[in-house]
Write an enzyme that holds these catalytic residues in place. Structure first.
Site, mmCIF file in Angstrom:
data_model
loop_
_atom_site.group_PDB
_atom_site.id
_atom_site.type_symbol
_atom_site.label_atom_id
_atom_site.label_comp_id
_atom_site.label_asym_id
_atom_site.label_seq_id
_atom_site.Cartn_x
_atom_site.Cartn_y
_atom_site.Cartn_z
ATOM 1 N N ARG A 131 0.845 -1.203 0.000
ATOM 2 C CA ARG A 131 0.000 0.000 0.000
ATOM 3 C C ARG A 131 0.878 1.249 0.000
ATOM 4 O O ARG A 131 1.437 1.631 1.017
ATOM 5 C CB ARG A 131 -0.952 -0.025 1.201
ATOM 6 C CG ARG A 131 -2.118 -0.994 0.984
ATOM 7 C CD ARG A 131 -2.916 -1.209 2.226
ATOM 8 N NE ARG A 131 -2.224 -2.030 3.212
ATOM 9 C CZ ARG A 131 -2.737 -2.394 4.388
ATOM 10 N NH1 ARG A 131 -3.941 -1.996 4.720
ATOM 11 N NH2 ARG A 131 -2.042 -3.146 5.217
ATOM 12 N N PHE B 250 -5.311 -7.916 11.027
ATOM 13 C CA PHE B 250 -5.262 -9.340 10.683
ATOM 14 C C PHE B 250 -6.664 -9.950 10.474
ATOM 15 O O PHE B 250 -6.926 -10.598 9.457
ATOM 16 C CB PHE B 250 -4.508 -10.082 11.795
ATOM 17 C CG PHE B 250 -4.454 -11.565 11.653
ATOM 18 C CD1 PHE B 250 -3.470 -12.166 10.881
ATOM 19 C CD2 PHE B 250 -5.381 -12.376 12.288
ATOM 20 C CE1 PHE B 250 -3.416 -13.551 10.749
ATOM 21 C CE2 PHE B 250 -5.333 -13.760 12.162
ATOM 22 C CZ PHE B 250 -4.351 -14.337 11.388
ATOM 23 N N THR C 258 -4.843 -6.322 15.294
ATOM 24 C CA THR C 258 -4.276 -5.565 14.171
ATOM 25 C C THR C 258 -5.333 -5.604 13.054
ATOM 26 O O THR C 258 -6.502 -5.899 13.318
ATOM 27 C CB THR C 258 -2.982 -6.227 13.660
ATOM 28 O OG1 THR C 258 -3.324 -7.546 13.195
ATOM 29 C CG2 THR C 258 -1.919 -6.335 14.748
ATOM 30 N N TYR D 98 -3.922 -21.929 6.993
ATOM 31 C CA TYR D 98 -3.141 -20.882 7.679
ATOM 32 C C TYR D 98 -2.173 -21.538 8.677
ATOM 33 O O TYR D 98 -0.988 -21.177 8.726
ATOM 34 C CB TYR D 98 -4.066 -19.893 8.403
ATOM 35 C CG TYR D 98 -3.286 -18.829 9.160
ATOM 36 C CD1 TYR D 98 -2.536 -17.873 8.471
ATOM 37 C CD2 TYR D 98 -3.272 -18.799 10.550
ATOM 38 C CE1 TYR D 98 -1.797 -16.911 9.152
ATOM 39 C CE2 TYR D 98 -2.543 -17.837 11.245
ATOM 40 C CZ TYR D 98 -1.802 -16.896 10.538
ATOM 41 O OH TYR D 98 -1.064 -15.951 11.221
ATOM 42 N N SER E 128 3.475 -17.912 14.385
ATOM 43 C CA SER E 128 2.196 -17.729 15.105
ATOM 44 C C SER E 128 2.020 -18.903 16.052
ATOM 45 O O SER E 128 2.582 -19.986 15.828
ATOM 46 C CB SER E 128 1.049 -17.715 14.089
ATOM 47 O OG SER E 128 -0.195 -17.795 14.743
ATOM 48 N N ASP F 2 5.147 -7.033 -3.793
ATOM 49 C CA ASP F 2 4.328 -8.133 -3.284
ATOM 50 C C ASP F 2 5.275 -9.295 -3.014
ATOM 51 O O ASP F 2 5.958 -9.761 -3.941
ATOM 52 C CB ASP F 2 3.279 -8.501 -4.348
ATOM 53 C CG ASP F 2 2.274 -9.537 -3.856
ATOM 54 O OD1 ASP F 2 2.660 -10.414 -3.055
ATOM 55 O OD2 ASP F 2 1.107 -9.460 -4.289
HETATM 56 P P1 NDP Z 1 -1.828 -6.865 9.413
HETATM 57 O O1 NDP Z 1 -2.899 -7.288 8.479
HETATM 58 O O2 NDP Z 1 -2.074 -5.667 10.260
HETATM 59 O O3 NDP Z 1 -0.457 -6.658 8.636
HETATM 60 C C1 NDP Z 1 -0.047 -7.519 7.607
HETATM 61 C C2 NDP Z 1 1.093 -6.859 6.849
HETATM 62 O O4 NDP Z 1 1.594 -7.767 5.866
HETATM 63 C C3 NDP Z 1 0.678 -5.591 6.136
HETATM 64 O O5 NDP Z 1 1.669 -4.610 6.313
HETATM 65 C C4 NDP Z 1 0.582 -6.009 4.679
HETATM 66 O O6 NDP Z 1 0.948 -4.910 3.865
HETATM 67 C C5 NDP Z 1 1.652 -7.110 4.615
HETATM 68 N N1 NDP Z 1 1.392 -8.084 3.560
HETATM 69 C C6 NDP Z 1 0.416 -9.015 3.531
HETATM 70 N N2 NDP Z 1 0.464 -9.719 2.383
HETATM 71 C C7 NDP Z 1 1.513 -9.205 1.667
HETATM 72 C C8 NDP Z 1 2.063 -9.490 0.400
HETATM 73 N N3 NDP Z 1 1.569 -10.465 -0.380
HETATM 74 N N4 NDP Z 1 3.119 -8.775 -0.018
HETATM 75 C C9 NDP Z 1 3.642 -7.797 0.757
HETATM 76 N N5 NDP Z 1 3.169 -7.482 1.971
HETATM 77 C C10 NDP Z 1 2.107 -8.171 2.417
HETATM 78 O O7 NDP Z 1 -1.549 -8.131 10.352
HETATM 79 P P2 NDP Z 1 -0.473 -8.403 11.508
HETATM 80 O O8 NDP Z 1 0.370 -7.229 11.764
HETATM 81 O O9 NDP Z 1 -1.211 -9.005 12.620
HETATM 82 O O10 NDP Z 1 0.366 -9.562 10.799
HETATM 83 C C11 NDP Z 1 1.762 -9.545 10.666
HETATM 84 C C12 NDP Z 1 2.274 -10.967 10.772
HETATM 85 O O11 NDP Z 1 1.968 -11.484 12.061
HETATM 86 C C13 NDP Z 1 1.645 -11.946 9.770
HETATM 87 O O12 NDP Z 1 2.659 -12.816 9.291
HETATM 88 C C14 NDP Z 1 0.640 -12.711 10.617
HETATM 89 O O13 NDP Z 1 0.396 -13.986 10.115
HETATM 90 C C15 NDP Z 1 1.378 -12.758 11.942
HETATM 91 N N6 NDP Z 1 0.576 -13.014 13.124
HETATM 92 C C16 NDP Z 1 -0.494 -12.211 13.450
HETATM 93 C C17 NDP Z 1 -1.213 -12.468 14.587
HETATM 94 C C18 NDP Z 1 -2.423 -11.687 14.973
HETATM 95 O O14 NDP Z 1 -3.222 -12.169 15.804
HETATM 96 N N7 NDP Z 1 -2.622 -10.484 14.462
HETATM 97 C C19 NDP Z 1 -0.840 -13.559 15.495
HETATM 98 C C20 NDP Z 1 0.274 -14.349 15.041
HETATM 99 C C21 NDP Z 1 0.961 -14.061 13.923
HETATM 100 P P3 NDP Z 1 0.260 -4.471 2.490
HETATM 101 O O15 NDP Z 1 -1.175 -4.881 2.532
HETATM 102 O O16 NDP Z 1 0.494 -2.992 2.429
HETATM 103 O O17 NDP Z 1 1.068 -5.218 1.466
HETATM 104 C C1 8X3 Z 2 -2.812 -15.362 14.181
HETATM 105 C C2 8X3 Z 2 -3.314 -15.920 15.449
HETATM 106 O O1 8X3 Z 2 -4.747 -17.761 16.457
HETATM 107 O O2 8X3 Z 2 -5.785 -16.306 14.801
HETATM 108 O O3 8X3 Z 2 -1.720 -16.079 13.718
HETATM 109 O O4 8X3 Z 2 -4.203 -17.977 14.148
HETATM 110 S S1 8X3 Z 2 -4.571 -17.049 15.186
#
Ligand code: NDP
Ligand code: 8X3
Length: 248
Positions: free
Chosen positions: A33, A186, A184, A149, A136, A56
């Protein structure tokens, strides 16, 4: 120190960028973005040198070209945070959408590999570096309707272990970070923009904040050279396992 963070436009990646800025690291911030990248450059660029890269992680050519485009004095990356990723959908395996599966496997697994492949050779040549892979609790436990996932994050767990085995001898540390429920974007992404459904995920308890994960990443990358923080699992205070959350 130069740090490259994928997925810096939101959530954990953005909080990590802010925490690293407080450590005066030079930052390479990545995401798709462009408006968010511009905003980050304006905000954090006032504090520390920042370069943004728009690509990407699923597209190998884009990853290679973006990282190759770094100016020479930015190429010596000390810290790589492989954070970009998301869940797409929450469905049984029989009802799952293969397009969602592709996004998760290509983004969370292939993307992490492509970015790592573009950064690791320089670290090996310099005999130093630190890779932080964001896994995760879903990589350690499989839950119903989350098979793909969870599989993608189980792959991250295996890649962290494998990278550590291959790279320690080259002076490169690998830290695996496994968060539980972090509020987040997410869940909004998982539920395709259904923010009401996303909000329910965090109802009745206090979820982790992205800053909590950033704190753990800072701890890992700041540890003395004699210390490798191999694996950190962080759950919310009311969370005992991936899907065991005590809600009021
Ligand atoms: P967000 O959705 O807030 O952030 C995800 C980020 O990943 C964004 O900055 C997005 O940027 C980027 N992204 C996603 N897909 C792509 C792609 N194909 N290419 C480039 N960038 C990408 O989620 P979180 O901050 O929560 O997630 C971050 C990480 O933490 C992930 O790997 C998630 O699986 C992991 N995680 C999250 C948890 C939760 O509960 N939130 C728990 C455990 C792990 P943009 O769209 O600008 O490209
Ligand atoms: C994100 C946490 O428990 O939703 O990785 O899979 S959970």
């Amino acid at each position: 120190m130069i740090a490259l963070i994928t997925g810096a436009t939101s959530g954990i990646g953005r909080a990590t960028a802010e925490a690293f800025a407080d450590l005066d690291y030079r930052l390479i911030l990545c995401g798709r973005r462009q408006d968010r990248l511009v905003e980050l450059e304006q905000e954090l660029g006032a504090q520390i040198p920042v370069i943004t890269l728009n690509f990407d992680v699923r597209i190998r050519d884009e990853v290679e070209q973006a990282i190759d485009s770094l100016p020479d004095d930015w190429k010596a990356i000390d810290i790589l945070v492989n954070n970009a990723g998301n869940a797409h959908g929450l469905s049984s395996i029989q009802n799952g959408d293969p397009d969602d599966w592709d996004q998760m496997i290509d983004g969370n697994v292939q993307g992490l590999l492509y970015v790592s492949k573009a950064v690791i050779p320089g670290m090996v040549a310099r005999k130093r570096g630190h890779i932080v892979n964001i896994s995760s609790i879903a990589g350690k436990e499989t839950y119903a309707n989350g098979a793909v996932y969870c599989a993608s994050k189980a792959a991250v767990e295996a890649l962290s272990a494998g990278m550590r085995l291959d790279l320690t001898q080259h002076g490169i540390k690998v830290t695996n970070v496994a968060p539980g429920a972090v509020e987040t974007e997410f869940s909004a992404v998982r539920f395709k923009g259904d923010t009401q459904r996303a909000a329910k995920v965090y109802e009745g308890f206090t979820p982790l904040q992205a800053e909590d994960i950033a704190d753990a990443i800072v701890y890992a990358v700041s540890a003395p050279s004699r210390v490798t923080i191999a694996d950190i699992t962080i759950l919310a205070g009311a969370q005992a396992a991936a899907t065991t959350i005590y809600r009021k």
